[in-house]
Write a protein that holds these residues in place. Sequence first.
Motif, mmCIF file in Angstrom:
data_model
loop_
_atom_site.group_PDB
_atom_site.id
_atom_site.type_symbol
_atom_site.label_atom_id
_atom_site.label_comp_id
_atom_site.label_asym_id
_atom_site.label_seq_id
_atom_site.Cartn_x
_atom_site.Cartn_y
_atom_site.Cartn_z
ATOM 1 N N GLU A 1 51.054 -72.703 12.910
ATOM 2 C CA GLU A 1 49.673 -72.493 12.448
ATOM 3 C C GLU A 1 49.618 -71.421 11.366
ATOM 4 O OE1 GLU A 1 46.792 -71.553 15.489
ATOM 5 O OE2 GLU A 1 47.461 -73.267 16.693
ATOM 6 N N LEU A 2 50.380 -70.369 11.551
ATOM 7 C CA LEU A 2 50.440 -69.290 10.563
ATOM 8 C C LEU A 2 50.944 -69.824 9.220
ATOM 9 C CD1 LEU A 2 50.469 -66.219 9.761
ATOM 10 C CD2 LEU A 2 52.819 -66.161 10.621
ATOM 11 N N ASP A 3 51.988 -70.625 9.279
ATOM 12 C CA ASP A 3 52.558 -71.212 8.064
ATOM 13 C C ASP A 3 51.482 -72.026 7.325
ATOM 14 O OD1 ASP A 3 54.951 -71.551 6.512
ATOM 15 O OD2 ASP A 3 55.154 -73.587 7.300
ATOM 16 N N ASP A 4 50.756 -72.865 8.066
ATOM 17 C CA ASP A 4 49.666 -73.656 7.460
ATOM 18 C C ASP A 4 48.611 -72.747 6.840
ATOM 19 O OD1 ASP A 4 50.905 -75.929 8.359
ATOM 20 O OD2 ASP A 4 49.582 -76.219 10.098
ATOM 21 N N TYR A 5 48.281 -71.681 7.554
ATOM 22 C CA TYR A 5 47.253 -70.746 7.089
ATOM 23 C C TYR A 5 47.658 -70.115 5.753
ATOM 24 C CZ TYR A 5 44.149 -66.629 7.189
ATOM 25 O OH TYR A 5 43.220 -65.663 6.877
ATOM 26 N N ILE A 6 48.930 -69.726 5.648
ATOM 27 C CA ILE A 6 49.389 -69.102 4.398
ATOM 28 C C ILE A 6 49.340 -70.120 3.254
ATOM 29 C CG2 ILE A 6 51.321 -67.959 3.239
ATOM 30 C CD1 ILE A 6 52.146 -66.863 6.007
ATOM 31 N N PHE A 7 49.782 -71.357 3.521
ATOM 32 C CA PHE A 7 49.688 -72.404 2.489
ATOM 33 C C PHE A 7 48.236 -72.601 2.049
ATOM 34 C CE2 PHE A 7 53.951 -74.057 3.838
ATOM 35 C CZ PHE A 7 54.522 -74.129 2.579
ATOM 36 N N GLU A 8 47.322 -72.655 3.023
ATOM 37 C CA GLU A 8 45.909 -72.874 2.693
ATOM 38 C C GLU A 8 45.360 -71.742 1.836
ATOM 39 O OE1 GLU A 8 43.647 -73.368 6.316
ATOM 40 O OE2 GLU A 8 44.972 -75.041 6.917
ATOM 41 N N LEU A 9 45.657 -70.507 2.222
ATOM 42 C CA LEU A 9 45.138 -69.384 1.443
ATOM 43 C C LEU A 9 45.789 -69.303 0.065
ATOM 44 C CD1 LEU A 9 43.661 -68.591 4.043
ATOM 45 C CD2 LEU A 9 44.051 -66.213 3.388
ATOM 46 N N ALA A 10 47.069 -69.634 -0.007
ATOM 47 C CA ALA A 10 47.739 -69.615 -1.314
ATOM 48 C C ALA A 10 47.050 -70.564 -2.285
ATOM 49 C CB ALA A 10 49.220 -69.964 -1.154
ATOM 50 N N ALA B 1 50.517 -60.894 -14.948
ATOM 51 C CA ALA B 1 50.457 -60.585 -13.503
ATOM 52 C C ALA B 1 49.250 -59.690 -13.243
ATOM 53 C CB ALA B 1 51.738 -59.901 -13.045
ATOM 54 N N PRO B 2 48.365 -60.081 -12.307
ATOM 55 C CA PRO B 2 47.119 -59.330 -12.128
ATOM 56 C C PRO B 2 47.247 -58.043 -11.318
ATOM 57 C CG PRO B 2 46.905 -61.642 -11.433
ATOM 58 C CD PRO B 2 48.354 -61.345 -11.552
ATOM 59 N N ALA B 3 48.364 -57.834 -10.631
ATOM 60 C CA ALA B 3 48.424 -56.695 -9.705
ATOM 61 C C ALA B 3 49.858 -56.273 -9.441
ATOM 62 C CB ALA B 3 47.759 -57.076 -8.375
ATOM 63 N N VAL B 4 49.979 -55.020 -8.983
ATOM 64 C CA VAL B 4 51.256 -54.518 -8.444
ATOM 65 C C VAL B 4 51.001 -54.170 -6.979
ATOM 66 C CG1 VAL B 4 53.014 -52.717 -8.555
ATOM 67 C CG2 VAL B 4 51.998 -53.602 -10.675
ATOM 68 N N PHE B 5 51.787 -54.770 -6.104
ATOM 69 C CA PHE B 5 51.638 -54.556 -4.664
ATOM 70 C C PHE B 5 52.667 -53.522 -4.201
ATOM 71 C CE2 PHE B 5 50.150 -58.817 -5.549
ATOM 72 C CZ PHE B 5 49.002 -58.927 -4.796
ATOM 73 N N MET C 1 46.737 -60.614 -0.884
ATOM 74 C CA MET C 1 47.144 -61.287 -2.133
ATOM 75 C C MET C 1 45.994 -62.118 -2.687
ATOM 76 S SD MET C 1 51.022 -62.561 -1.319
ATOM 77 C CE MET C 1 52.258 -61.403 -0.734
ATOM 78 N N VAL C 2 45.303 -62.821 -1.799
ATOM 79 C CA VAL C 2 44.159 -63.621 -2.255
ATOM 80 C C VAL C 2 43.094 -62.700 -2.861
ATOM 81 C CG1 VAL C 2 42.225 -65.062 -1.494
ATOM 82 C CG2 VAL C 2 44.555 -65.584 -0.716
ATOM 83 N N ALA D 1 43.465 -59.944 -4.330
ATOM 84 C CA ALA D 1 43.891 -59.364 -5.613
ATOM 85 C C ALA D 1 44.135 -60.405 -6.698
ATOM 86 C CB ALA D 1 45.180 -58.551 -5.407
ATOM 87 N N LEU D 2 44.530 -61.613 -6.299
ATOM 88 C CA LEU D 2 45.009 -62.573 -7.305
ATOM 89 C C LEU D 2 44.052 -63.734 -7.564
ATOM 90 C CD1 LEU D 2 48.783 -62.847 -6.214
ATOM 91 C CD2 LEU D 2 47.760 -61.290 -7.895
ATOM 92 N N ALA D 3 43.263 -64.134 -6.550
ATOM 93 C CA ALA D 3 42.362 -65.265 -6.756
ATOM 94 C C ALA D 3 41.209 -64.810 -7.648
ATOM 95 C CB ALA D 3 41.845 -65.780 -5.420
ATOM 96 N N ARG D 4 40.735 -65.677 -8.446
ATOM 97 C CA ARG D 4 39.587 -65.326 -9.275
ATOM 98 C C ARG D 4 38.302 -65.495 -8.511
ATOM 99 N NH1 ARG D 4 40.979 -64.618 -14.657
ATOM 100 N NH2 ARG D 4 42.570 -66.092 -15.298
#
Length: 350
Positions: free
Chosen positions: A220-229, A289-293, A344-345, A347-350
């Motif tokens: 489920e976590l893996d799916d969640y990360i794909f969805e948010l990416a 690149a929009p950010a430095v983490f 990440m979302v 910082a990086l998603a518009r």
Amino acid sequence: MVHNDKPHFSRGGARAGASAHGARVVFALGLSLMLAFGSLHLYARGAAEEAPEDGRLRVVATHSIIGDFVRNVAGEEVELTMLAGPNQDPHVYEPAPADSRILLEADLVFENGLQLKGWLDPLYAQSGSNATRVVVSDGVRLLDYEGEHGHDDHGHDDHGHSHDHDHDHVHGDYDPHVWQSVANAIVMVENTRDALMDADPANAELYEANAAEYIAELEELDDYIFELAELIPQERRLLVTGHEAFHYFADRYGFRTVGAALGAITTDEAEPSAGEIAALIDEIREVGAPAVFSETIVNPTLARRVAEEAGVQFVSPIYSDALDEPGTEAGTYIDMMRHNIEIMVDALAR
Ligand SMILES: [Zn+2]
């Protein structure tokens, strides 16, 4: 986001001191009795300390992320000690004096393998431990230091069991941050399960059931990360971090690793030169690149400077090699990975 610049260094979880029974009793017996039976008492005390108090397996995990996998599979059936605990950097962990004893008494040592074990081999040898060493990354499809595939898979014939040390030169060539892909974490959990079932057949069914339940959560976590990416446009899925810890993450979830402030896959390299930092800043501007983490285990000063000079967001914290304390936003592996993709979302998603 507030960040505490001070490195967090709390001790992982050295067990509370061994029981101090015996000594006072011996004194109370008086001198003559001591002379008669002293050696017998000492012998009995030594034997009692060697035996496990409750028959549970004594298990060591070399760092907090592996410790969380063990905890999820074994629950309270094992006595678990983490060496590098929450917020401790497994690249540069300095063993405490008690760690040698912990290894000596251990039945199983769960380790990451690859090059996150420079301190473990000498510690293990010096401790005199006979614990079975389980390299949980066995069977993972490895990436090299640049985050590339293309090496032949090396042998995993002794899957889940003690390794001899002749493989070091092979393992050392690969990026150690395998857990940053949830697909790899599932392999690590399977290896953990298999080793526990082998070592403790009486609880095999429990370990199998716990692992199945946890693996379902990881899927489920893996799916969640794909969805948010998916919320981040492809051209903005660019990672600049403190050190190069996110190749496996990038490879699985469709990101690109642009570079790292430290410019290295470990945290113990010398600081990069002014020229190397300038080149990274140029690269950040060039690719947009929009950010430095900045990871919790890395001093954020350099990453912050890179962000400022490149004119992009400084984002902190993300979690690369260590969990946070239990009960916090990244106190478990699942919470850590959720936190990372969410920040990440942001910082990086518009
Ligand atoms: Zn690292």
